[in-house]
Design an enzyme around this catalytic site. Structure first.
Site, PDB file in Angstrom:
ATOM      1  N   GLN A  18       0.785  -1.252   0.000  1.00 50.41           N
ATOM      2  CA  GLN A  18       0.000   0.000   0.000  1.00 50.41           C
ATOM      3  C   GLN A  18       0.812   1.295   0.000  1.00 50.41           C
ATOM      4  OE1 GLN A  18      -3.391   2.343   2.611  1.00 50.41           O
ATOM      5  NE2 GLN A  18      -3.038   0.237   3.114  1.00 50.41           N
ATOM      6  N   GLU A 140       1.296  -1.237   8.217  1.00 47.72           N
ATOM      7  CA  GLU A 140       0.485  -0.102   8.680  1.00 47.72           C
ATOM      8  C   GLU A 140       0.404   0.060  10.208  1.00 47.72           C
ATOM      9  OE1 GLU A 140      -1.636   2.335   7.061  1.00 47.72           O
ATOM     10  OE2 GLU A 140      -1.808   2.961   9.147  1.00 47.72           O
ATOM     11  N   ASP A 169       0.514   3.746   6.034  1.00 40.84           N
ATOM     12  CA  ASP A 169       0.787   3.416   4.634  1.00 40.84           C
ATOM     13  C   ASP A 169       0.476   4.590   3.702  1.00 40.84           C
ATOM     14  OD1 ASP A 169       1.735   0.867   4.982  1.00 40.84           O
ATOM     15  OD2 ASP A 169      -0.206  -0.095   4.758  1.00 40.84           O
ATOM     16  N   GLY A 248      -7.591  20.334  19.180  1.00 39.49           N
ATOM     17  CA  GLY A 248      -7.228  21.751  19.124  1.00 39.49           C
ATOM     18  C   GLY A 248      -7.723  22.529  20.332  1.00 39.49           C
ATOM     19  N   GLY A 249      -7.779  23.824  20.181  1.00 39.61           N
ATOM     20  CA  GLY A 249      -8.154  24.691  21.292  1.00 39.61           C
ATOM     21  C   GLY A 249      -9.659  24.877  21.458  1.00 39.61           C
TER      22      GLY A 249
END
Ligand code: COA
Length: 416
Positions: A18, A140, A169, A248-249
């Site tokens: 892959q 993977e 992959d 995130g924030g």
């Protein structure tokens, strides 16, 4: 005019499975001539893996090798070696993702390749970069585990979890493709090819960058306020698994929607973005939260994320995920439905954009595939089917100047 961005670039595609094929498929979509070299008889192992139709190239193979040509060649035979050398002289880039040492065992060291073609760029995927694991074979999920994804995915009370997204992959293939086009650009000035290495561990870590950010924040503050462990749970000395918390924030979580009791994907991802907090309060009928000092600021809300999401969920459970999307988007509240693969396969907009495409294949018939997710305004991608094993051997050998007699000799030797 040929408007393909990489038109004229020739790729000797020595990849399999892959990671490597993802890279060369992208280059092919951008217009490069990708010549996939495979072992006579068997070819890329994925042709025969996870087959859904007996005797027919698997979807695993056909969905990773679009727009390529296939040449069969035994790299360990005398004639095969010569042919490979001709291909090296003929092409601009060689891409491979064999186990460490396999290229050298075939006699294809960087020095030898560079001697044959000083302009050649050699792109490689390996599991690990230089260091204690450099000789290891990697797939993977090993990369997801070694790159920091598994230890930071899942819930606090459960084991590490790997993602359905093939970041080890396909993620590494993307990194390698960027390295290759960068080296091609450099070559326009230097006239020389260079080695491009994309180790899978490093590519996964690059995609887990925010977790290394959090590791350093944790070491300083001994707590991560947007994580579900805060304020009641405990933090150790390494970044914990954060469930469905936003990376995130802006705090987010996955919430149940109408029908969740029977539909495993009746959920929505809901982000309580600070900018739209008043709108969130209005939609769920808690307008006093706009001014209540326990909820009014993002800082204050971090102490109450669990009850806040529980209250929002009471609202989302009264709507289907699509109804909730419709309403929330009127207020610019960032959210997203949890889409099943079935829903994605049937999505008319993804079809329209060319990201989900139907392709005709001579032995399997029509099948669905993921097209090029990267859109160039002047160089649209046309997705064509994956090649049959050795379908283009003769065509490519003719281009290299081999005669019918040469080909017969190679065939007799078992080299092609
Ligand atoms: N002619 C002759 N021999 C060929 C050939 C050809 N056209 N193509 C491949 N081979 C040989 C190789 O020379 C190698 O032989 P050797 O071991 O005697 O040197 C052999 O086929 C097998 O190659 P290998 O890469 O070891 O395959 P594998 O199936 O044992 O391992 C991986 C598969 C993916 C684990 C391994 O290739 C790997 O770690 N690759 C790097 C990381 C990677 O890309 N992983 C993700 C895969 S999705």
């Amino acid at each position: 005019m040929d408007d393909k961005a990489l038109s004229g670039v020739r790729i000797l595609d020595f990849t399999h499975v892959q990671s490597g094929p993802t890279c060369t498929q992208l280059l092919a979509w951008f217009g490069a001539d990708v010549i996939k070299v495979e072992r006579p008889g068997e070819g890329d192992a994925t042709r025969g893996q996870l087959r859904d139709i007996p005797g027919v190239d698997s979807l695993y193979f056909t969905m990773l090798n679009h727009n390529k040509r296939s040449v069969t060649l035994n790299a360990k035979s005398r004639g095969g070696k010569q042919l490979l050398e001709s291909l090296i002289k003929h092409c601009d880039v060689l891409v491979e993702n064999f186990a460490p040492g396999a290229m050298e065992r075939m006699g294809l060291t960087w020095e030898r390749i560079h001697e044959l073609n000083p302009r050649m760029i050699v792109g490689s995927v390996k599991g690990f970069g230089p260091g204690r694991y450099e000789d290891c074979k990697v797939y993977e999920n090993v990369a997801q585990c070694a790159g920091g994804a598994a230890s930071t995915t899942g819930f606090d009370d459960g084991p590490p979890v790997v993602s359905g997204a093939q970041i080890g992959d396909s993620g590494t293939g993307l990194h390698l493709a960027l390295g290759i086009v960068t080296a091609l650009y450099h070559r326009t000035r230097s006239g020389r090819g260079q080695k491009v290495l994309a180790p899978m561990q490093d590519a996964v870590l690059n995609l887990c960058r925010v977790k290394l950010r959090d590791q350093q924040r944790l070491e300083r503050a001994h707590s991560l306020h947007e994580y579900p462990q805060y304020p009641d749970g405990k933090f150790g000395d390494a970044v914990p698994r954060a469930g469905n918390a936003s990376g995130g924030g802006q705090p987010g979580w996955i919430l149940r929607c109408k029908g969740w009791e029977t539909d495993p994907n009746a959920y929505i991802y809901f982000i309580t973005q600070a900018a739209v907090w008043p709108a969130v309060c209005k939609v769920i009928g808690e307008e006093e939260w706009i001014t209540d000092e326990a909820y009014a600021t993002p800082q204050a809300r971090l102490l109450h994320l669990k009850p806040i999401f529980a209250r929002i969920e009471q609202w989302t459970m009264s709507k289907t995920k699509f109804e909730a999307m419709e309403i929330l988007n009127q207020y610019d509240i960032p959210c997203g439905p949890i889409l099943s693969m079935k829903e994605i396969a049937e999505d008319p907009w993804l079809r329209q954009s060319g990201t989900v495409v139907e392709v005709e294949h001579p032995t399997r018939g029509r099948h669905l595939t993921v097209g090029n997710p990267i859109k160039l305004s002047d160089s649209p991608t046309e997705v064509t089917r994956a090649p049959l094993l050795g379908e283009h051997t003769e065509e490519v050998l003719l281009e290299l100047g081999y005669t019918a007699g040469d080909m017969k000799a190679l065939r007799d030797e078992g080299a092609i």
